[in-house]
Design a protein around this motif. Structure first.
Motif, PDB file in Angstrom:
ATOM      1  N   UNK A  17      43.214  40.245  31.738  1.00 45.54           N
ATOM      2  CA  UNK A  17      44.665  40.389  31.767  1.00 45.54           C
ATOM      3  C   UNK A  17      45.120  41.515  30.841  1.00 45.54           C
ATOM      4  N   UNK A  18      46.372  41.929  31.037  1.00 46.59           N
ATOM      5  CA  UNK A  18      47.055  42.847  30.136  1.00 46.59           C
ATOM      6  C   UNK A  18      48.289  42.118  29.616  1.00 46.59           C
ATOM      7  N   UNK A  19      48.685  42.414  28.399  1.00 46.43           N
ATOM      8  CA  UNK A  19      49.833  41.707  27.837  1.00 46.43           C
ATOM      9  C   UNK A  19      50.888  42.671  27.315  1.00 46.43           C
ATOM     10  N   UNK A  20      52.131  42.204  27.363  1.00 50.63           N
ATOM     11  CA  UNK A  20      53.292  42.936  26.853  1.00 50.63           C
ATOM     12  C   UNK A  20      54.101  41.992  25.969  1.00 50.63           C
ATOM     13  N   UNK A  21      54.940  42.572  25.120  1.00 49.30           N
ATOM     14  CA  UNK A  21      55.777  41.779  24.224  1.00 49.30           C
ATOM     15  C   UNK A  21      57.240  41.935  24.595  1.00 49.30           C
ATOM     16  N   UNK A  22      57.929  40.817  24.803  1.00 47.19           N
ATOM     17  CA  UNK A  22      59.351  40.855  25.151  1.00 47.19           C
ATOM     18  C   UNK A  22      60.199  41.168  23.915  1.00 47.19           C
ATOM     19  N   UNK A  96      43.710  43.016  27.322  1.00 43.43           N
ATOM     20  CA  UNK A  96      44.009  44.400  26.962  1.00 43.43           C
ATOM     21  C   UNK A  96      45.399  44.392  26.324  1.00 43.43           C
ATOM     22  N   UNK A  97      45.497  44.834  25.070  1.00 47.50           N
ATOM     23  CA  UNK A  97      46.764  44.759  24.349  1.00 47.50           C
ATOM     24  C   UNK A  97      47.733  45.899  24.683  1.00 47.50           C
ATOM     25  N   UNK A  99      50.178  48.510  24.815  1.00 45.38           N
ATOM     26  CA  UNK A  99      50.792  49.464  23.881  1.00 45.38           C
ATOM     27  C   UNK A  99      50.236  49.316  22.465  1.00 45.38           C
ATOM     28  N   UNK A 100      49.608  48.192  22.196  1.00 52.60           N
ATOM     29  CA  UNK A 100      48.908  48.007  20.931  1.00 52.60           C
ATOM     30  C   UNK A 100      49.774  48.041  19.685  1.00 52.60           C
ATOM     31  N   UNK A 101      51.037  47.655  19.809  1.00 54.51           N
ATOM     32  CA  UNK A 101      51.911  47.639  18.641  1.00 54.51           C
ATOM     33  C   UNK A 101      51.431  46.568  17.665  1.00 54.51           C
ATOM     34  N   UNK A 102      51.586  46.820  16.368  1.00 55.04           N
ATOM     35  CA  UNK A 102      51.135  45.837  15.374  1.00 55.04           C
ATOM     36  C   UNK A 102      51.716  44.442  15.599  1.00 55.04           C
ATOM     37  N   UNK A 103      52.988  44.362  16.002  1.00 53.64           N
ATOM     38  CA  UNK A 103      53.598  43.048  16.209  1.00 53.64           C
ATOM     39  C   UNK A 103      52.924  42.306  17.350  1.00 53.64           C
ATOM     40  N   UNK A 104      52.572  43.024  18.428  1.00 56.20           N
ATOM     41  CA  UNK A 104      51.897  42.396  19.562  1.00 56.20           C
ATOM     42  C   UNK A 104      50.505  41.929  19.158  1.00 56.20           C
ATOM     43  N   UNK A 105      49.748  42.792  18.500  1.00 58.28           N
ATOM     44  CA  UNK A 105      48.390  42.451  18.089  1.00 58.28           C
ATOM     45  C   UNK A 105      48.398  41.255  17.143  1.00 58.28           C
ATOM     46  N   UNK A 106      49.322  41.241  16.203  1.00 59.03           N
ATOM     47  CA  UNK A 106      49.410  40.126  15.258  1.00 59.03           C
ATOM     48  C   UNK A 106      49.755  38.819  15.963  1.00 59.03           C
ATOM     49  N   UNK A 124      41.104  43.840  22.951  1.00 57.54           N
ATOM     50  CA  UNK A 124      40.884  45.226  22.573  1.00 57.54           C
ATOM     51  C   UNK A 124      41.897  46.131  23.229  1.00 57.54           C
ATOM     52  N   UNK A 125      41.636  47.438  23.095  1.00 60.73           N
ATOM     53  CA  UNK A 125      42.553  48.446  23.602  1.00 60.73           C
ATOM     54  C   UNK A 125      41.758  49.676  23.974  1.00 60.73           C
ATOM     55  N   UNK A 126      42.244  50.427  24.939  1.00 56.95           N
ATOM     56  CA  UNK A 126      41.552  51.644  25.351  1.00 56.95           C
ATOM     57  C   UNK A 126      41.597  52.714  24.259  1.00 56.95           C
ATOM     58  N   UNK A 127      42.582  52.632  23.362  1.00 55.48           N
ATOM     59  CA  UNK A 127      42.711  53.599  22.267  1.00 55.48           C
ATOM     60  C   UNK A 127      41.931  53.128  21.046  1.00 55.48           C
TER      61      UNK A 127
END
Length: 271
Positions: A17-22, A96-97, A99-106, A124-127
């Motif tokens: 899956x891929x995830x996003x933060x609202x 897959x996180x 945009x990989x923003x710190x808030x999302x990862x945390x 993880x993340x592609x970057x």
């Protein structure tokens, strides 16, 4: 959620899956931050409250198979990662996180801890920088390799220096170029096809895969939707296959792998 339930009922043992933060910090399953492709409504998930997210459309175009899929399900709501963890506690979930923003990862890390999913979560993340951030936030969650790390792994392998590459990651996700040629042969030039097959020769390497497995790294190929590509992947003894059609892969696995004792993973790419 019906898509995930269906895949697991068929026998998928991993959900990619891929995830996003609202806007209100809810982690939802979605490949895109822009909602238009999936819902027909304009707007960004990151700028929308969870309660205001529109439902998914009942038809979606699958890029890797170039077909329009129509669903007869009735639940088209965005899935919260927390709910997916709760519904499928024993299934490995590969995240897959994006945009990989710190808030999302945390927040993802907090959810893994809350649901005690260290043994069956991959993230993880592609970057590379965002992967490093994920590892620093929670080194106990299994990590997949970034694009840069994958490229470095190949470069060092062909230079004969692979043994000197440190690997904190435990999953090696790669495309299978020949499958891309199969799906897009009508729009690729002859030169592009030659380039793709050359890439296939370099990427699909049994010796490298053997080395990675010896170091505890699983090799997973994406996105394969046709039986002939399942056959090719099996010949290279990969550990997992991501697919948009778990029903096809389960059938192939049942018909060809059970009697031979193979234990390759069945991965559902239903994001």
């Amino acid at each position: 959620m019906p898509a995930f339930d269906h895949a697991v009922q068929l026998g998928a043992n991993m959900l990619e899956i891929d995830v996003q933060e609202t806007k209100d910090s809810v982690i939802v399953v979605s490949h895109d931050n822009d909602m238009y492709r999936a819902t027909g409504k304009k707007g960004l998930i990151s700028e929308t409250l969870y309660a205001d997210l529109p439902p998914y459309s009942n038809h979606l175009f699958l890029q890797f198979d170039r077909v329009q899929c129509i669903s007869s399900q009735t639940d088209f709501s965005f899935v919260k990662l927390a709910d997916l963890f709760e519904h499928h506690k024993d299934v490995i979930i590969h995240i897959d996180t994006k945009d990989g923003k710190p808030s999302l990862i945390n927040t993802v890390s907090e959810l893994v801890i809350k649901h005690d999913r260290f043994s069956n979560t991959v993230w993880g993340n592609m970057a590379e920088a965002k992967n490093d951030l994920s590892y620093s936030v929670n080194p106990d969650i299994t990590l997949f390799m970034s694009i840069r790390k994958v490229a470095l792994t190949y470069a060092m392998f062909y230079l004969g220096l692979i043994g000197f590459v440190p690997m904190k990651e435990a999953v090696f996700d790669i495309p299978m170029p020949s499958a891309i040629v199969d799906q897009f042969s009508d729009v690729l030039s002859r030169g592009q096809k030659v380039l793709a097959y050359t890439a296939h020769f370099l990427i699909m390497n049994r010796l490298l895969f053997w080395h990675l497995r010896r170091r505890g790294v699983k090799v997973v190929v994406f996105v394969l939707n046709q039986e002939k590509n399942f056959v090719i992947a099996d010949k290279y003894c990969v550990d997992g296959i991501m697919t948009d059609f778990p029903s096809r892969l389960v059938k192939y696995h049942s018909d060809n792998c059970s009697e031979s004792g193979e234990t390759s993973q069945i991965l559902g790419n239903v994001s």
